[in-house]
Design a protein around this motif. Structure first.
Motif, short mmCIF file in Angstrom:
data_model
loop_
_atom_site.label_atom_id
_atom_site.label_comp_id
_atom_site.label_asym_id
_atom_site.label_seq_id
_atom_site.Cartn_x
_atom_site.Cartn_y
_atom_site.Cartn_z
N PRO A 157 0.82 -1.22 0.00
CA PRO A 157 0.00 0.00 0.00
C PRO A 157 0.85 1.26 0.00
CG PRO A 157 0.04 -0.97 2.19
CD PRO A 157 0.72 -1.95 1.28
N VAL A 158 0.23 2.38 -0.34
CA VAL A 158 0.90 3.68 -0.35
C VAL A 158 0.17 4.61 0.61
CG1 VAL A 158 1.76 3.42 -2.71
CG2 VAL A 158 -0.49 4.48 -2.31
N THR A 159 0.83 5.72 0.93
CA THR A 159 0.24 6.74 1.80
C THR A 159 0.18 8.07 1.06
OG1 THR A 159 2.40 7.29 2.74
CG2 THR A 159 1.11 5.59 3.87
N ILE A 160 -0.49 9.04 1.66
CA ILE A 160 -0.61 10.36 1.04
C ILE A 160 0.55 11.25 1.47
CG2 ILE A 160 -1.96 12.51 1.04
CD1 ILE A 160 -3.21 10.41 -0.68
N SER A 161 1.16 11.90 0.50
CA SER A 161 2.17 12.92 0.75
C SER A 161 1.50 14.29 0.64
CB SER A 161 3.31 12.82 -0.27
OG SER A 161 4.02 14.03 -0.39
N ARG A 162 1.68 15.12 1.66
CA ARG A 162 1.08 16.46 1.62
C ARG A 162 1.66 17.27 0.47
NH1 ARG A 162 -1.46 19.94 5.27
NH2 ARG A 162 -2.10 21.78 4.07
N LEU A 163 2.95 17.10 0.20
CA LEU A 163 3.59 17.82 -0.90
C LEU A 163 2.97 17.41 -2.23
CD1 LEU A 163 5.81 19.63 -2.12
CD2 LEU A 163 7.33 17.62 -2.05
N TYR A 164 2.85 16.09 -2.47
CA TYR A 164 2.26 15.62 -3.72
C TYR A 164 0.80 16.06 -3.83
CZ TYR A 164 6.30 12.43 -4.03
OH TYR A 164 7.56 11.88 -4.10
N ALA A 165 0.08 16.02 -2.72
CA ALA A 165 -1.34 16.40 -2.74
C ALA A 165 -1.50 17.87 -3.13
CB ALA A 165 -1.97 16.13 -1.39
N ASP A 166 -0.66 18.75 -2.57
CA ASP A 166 -0.73 20.16 -2.91
C ASP A 166 -0.42 20.39 -4.39
OD1 ASP A 166 -1.39 20.72 -0.32
OD2 ASP A 166 0.60 21.40 0.28
N ARG A 167 0.61 19.70 -4.88
CA ARG A 167 0.96 19.83 -6.30
C ARG A 167 -0.18 19.34 -7.19
NH1 ARG A 167 7.11 17.33 -6.62
NH2 ARG A 167 8.21 19.03 -5.53
N CYS A 168 -0.74 18.18 -6.83
CA CYS A 168 -1.79 17.60 -7.68
C CYS A 168 -3.04 18.46 -7.71
CB CYS A 168 -2.13 16.19 -7.19
SG CYS A 168 -0.87 14.96 -7.59
N GLN A 169 -3.34 19.13 -6.61
CA GLN A 169 -4.50 20.01 -6.60
C GLN A 169 -4.29 21.18 -7.56
OE1 GLN A 169 -7.24 18.93 -5.31
NE2 GLN A 169 -8.31 20.75 -6.09
N ARG A 170 -3.07 21.72 -7.58
CA ARG A 170 -2.75 22.78 -8.56
C ARG A 170 -2.75 22.22 -9.98
NH1 ARG A 170 1.14 23.94 -4.40
NH2 ARG A 170 0.53 25.78 -3.20
N GLY A 171 -2.24 20.99 -10.12
CA GLY A 171 -2.24 20.37 -11.44
C GLY A 171 -3.65 20.20 -11.99
N ALA A 172 -4.59 19.81 -11.13
CA ALA A 172 -5.98 19.66 -11.57
C ALA A 172 -6.57 21.00 -11.97
CB ALA A 172 -6.81 19.03 -10.44
N VAL A 173 -6.21 22.07 -11.24
CA VAL A 173 -6.68 23.41 -11.61
C VAL A 173 -6.12 23.81 -12.97
CG1 VAL A 173 -6.57 25.85 -10.99
CG2 VAL A 173 -7.03 24.15 -9.23
N LEU A 174 -4.86 23.50 -13.21
CA LEU A 174 -4.26 23.81 -14.52
C LEU A 174 -5.01 23.11 -15.65
CD1 LEU A 174 -2.03 24.91 -16.38
CD2 LEU A 174 -0.62 22.92 -15.71
N LEU A 175 -5.30 21.84 -15.49
CA LEU A 175 -6.02 21.10 -16.53
C LEU A 175 -7.43 21.65 -16.72
CD1 LEU A 175 -4.95 17.42 -15.72
CD2 LEU A 175 -3.93 19.00 -17.35
N ALA A 176 -8.09 21.99 -15.62
CA ALA A 176 -9.44 22.55 -15.74
C ALA A 176 -9.41 23.93 -16.38
CB ALA A 176 -10.08 22.63 -14.35
N ALA A 177 -8.34 24.68 -16.15
CA ALA A 177 -8.23 26.02 -16.73
C ALA A 177 -8.11 25.96 -18.25
CB ALA A 177 -7.04 26.75 -16.12
N VAL A 178 -7.31 24.99 -18.75
CA VAL A 178 -7.16 24.86 -20.21
C VAL A 178 -8.23 23.94 -20.79
CG1 VAL A 178 -4.69 25.33 -20.10
CG2 VAL A 178 -5.48 22.96 -19.98
N ASP A 179 -8.88 23.16 -19.92
CA ASP A 179 -9.99 22.28 -20.26
C ASP A 179 -9.60 21.18 -21.25
OD1 ASP A 179 -12.48 21.31 -19.82
OD2 ASP A 179 -13.57 22.89 -20.89
#
Length: 415
Positions: free
Chosen positions: A85-107
């Motif tokens: 199993p894997v665990t959540i990294s706060r650093l990766y989570a913060d990056r991924c949330q911004r990454g999702a915003v980037l994808l949604a911004a360009v759609d």
């Protein structure tokens, strides 16, 4: 829950290594219990704070319970494949949330997205660190457990564009991954973008030989359909793929189905290849049977598929054989709906016999067992195989019943 790797087959002549992947779940009850123990998410929205996908862009935040549900499901998928199993990294989570915003911004979904003119440079650089190192998905719907939808999509790796590499699946099941993070954002047009960090190498020293999908042992039939490929990732420290000439035989004996693939040559009864691209921790054998000429609708519970991989060469230069079985089973109990007999009436003379057959519907029910009985054994009897024996003049009924009480009857007249 994860079992140690062990051998299931005896060594064959001239084959020095005979192995099989470990069984994550040996029974459907064990698998269902593990699935039923997942945390689940009952909230109305996966957001604790809704992201802003227009300038000034804001990453927002995910509900911790939605994240926990997605992580549980991800680790259930990894358990099926026999990886840790894997665990959540706060650093990766913060990056991924911004990454999702980037994808949604360009759609649109992409790993390499140019910087929008109205996006802050630091925000963009952090977002791009996520999109270039993550599995990304685009859905035309939104619901509270959409993060779990993303994990299921990465495991299936649908689509012709993904077939030759199955990169999403290989990253999802990478034994070297120790931590991950999730991101989610919705575009102005209503599209949902899910991001899962995949390039972590925190468990680079993990011991493994193969990662198979569908995996050995009991496997959820809900995760397979006829258009999806099978895959076997191989540890390059265990196998020498450059010297291997890999063939695969996939068989379901009860259905009379057998498919052969020469994966190293890319020929066979359907699509097959050996992909050496850097997805996950090793190269991958990929094969998908062509069912167009077979009497086959889809994978169903109670099917037993056997996989035999030949032509492998170990890193030590020894020939190797890989063989395992996949028991398809549903994540949910499947009850018998009906029992149908091959005849509803029989006319016999004393001393004569007849054979009745009982069809259990559906064939993918949990318990296909049928019990037989006669309402008057003095007139006619029936054995456990449905063989009816007429004894004396009279009438009776032969009853075939399923374990949950569904039944059908045949009227027998002896004269």
């Amino acid at each position: 829950m994860l079992k140690k790797w062990f051998s299931l087959i005896a060594a064959a002549a001239l084959v020095w290594l005979a192995a099989a992947p470990g069984l994550a779940f040996e029974t459907r009850e064990e698998m269902r219990a593990a699935y039923g123990a997942l945390s689940g998410f009952a909230g109305d929205t996966p957001y604790a704070q809704v992201p802003r996908v227009e300038a000034p862009h804001e990453s927002g935040a995910l509900d911790p319970l939605a994240v926990a549900d997605a992580l549980d499901y991800l680790n259930f998928l990894r358990a099926l494949a026999g990886v840790e199993p894997v665990t959540i990294s706060r650093l990766y989570a913060d990056r991924c949330q911004r990454g999702a915003v980037l994808l949604a911004a360009v759609d649109y979904a992409s790993h390499d997205v140019p910087q929008p003119a109205d996006m802050d440079g630091d925000f963009y650089q952090s977002a791009r660190l996520a999109t270039t190192a993550s599995n990304v998905a685009r859905f035309n719907w939104m619901r509270p457990d959409i993060l779990r939808d993303g994990m299921a999509y990465f495991a299936r790796d649908d689509g012709v564009a993904n077939l030759a590499a199955l990169g999403h699946r290989r990253w999802l099941l990478d034994p070297a991954m120790a931590q991950t993070g999730f991101g989610l954002a919705n575009s102005a047009t209503g599209m949902s973008y899910v991001v899962m960090y995949a390039h972590d190498r925190g468990n680079a020293g993990a011991e493994w030989s193969e990662v198979c999908w569908p995996s050995a042992g009991v496997f959820p039939v809900e995760l397979m359909h006829a258009d999806l490929a099978w895959s076997i990732s191989l540890n390059p420290e265990v196998y020498d793929l450059a010297r291997s000439d890999i063939t695969v035989t996939l068989e379901e004996a009860s259905l009379g189905l057998r498919f052969s693939f020469h994966c190293s040559a890319g020929t066979g009864d359907g699509f097959c290849t050996v992909n050496f691209d850097a997805y996950g921790s090793g190269p991958c054998v990929i094969f998908r049977p062509d069912f167009s000429q077979a009497d086959f609708t889809d994978y169903l519970q109670n099917q037993r598929w056997t996989v035999r991989v030949e032509g492998l060469v170990t890193a030590d230069g020894e020939p190797a054989l890989l063989e395992y079985a996949v028991e398809m089973a549903s994540l949910y109990a499947q009850d018998v709906a009906a029992v149908e007999l091959s005849a509803l009436e029989l006319s016999l003379r004393p001393g004569e016999t007849a054979r009745l057959r009982a069809a259990v519907i559906p064939t993918y029910a949990d318990d296909l067992a049928v019990s037989w009985s006669s309402t008057d054994p003095a007139v006619a009897t029936v054995d456990a195989d449905g063989n009816v024996s007429a004894l004396a003049s009279g009438t009776c009924e032969i009853v075939a019943a399923s374990a949950n009480g569904r039944q059908d009857r045949c009227a027998v007249t002896v004269s």
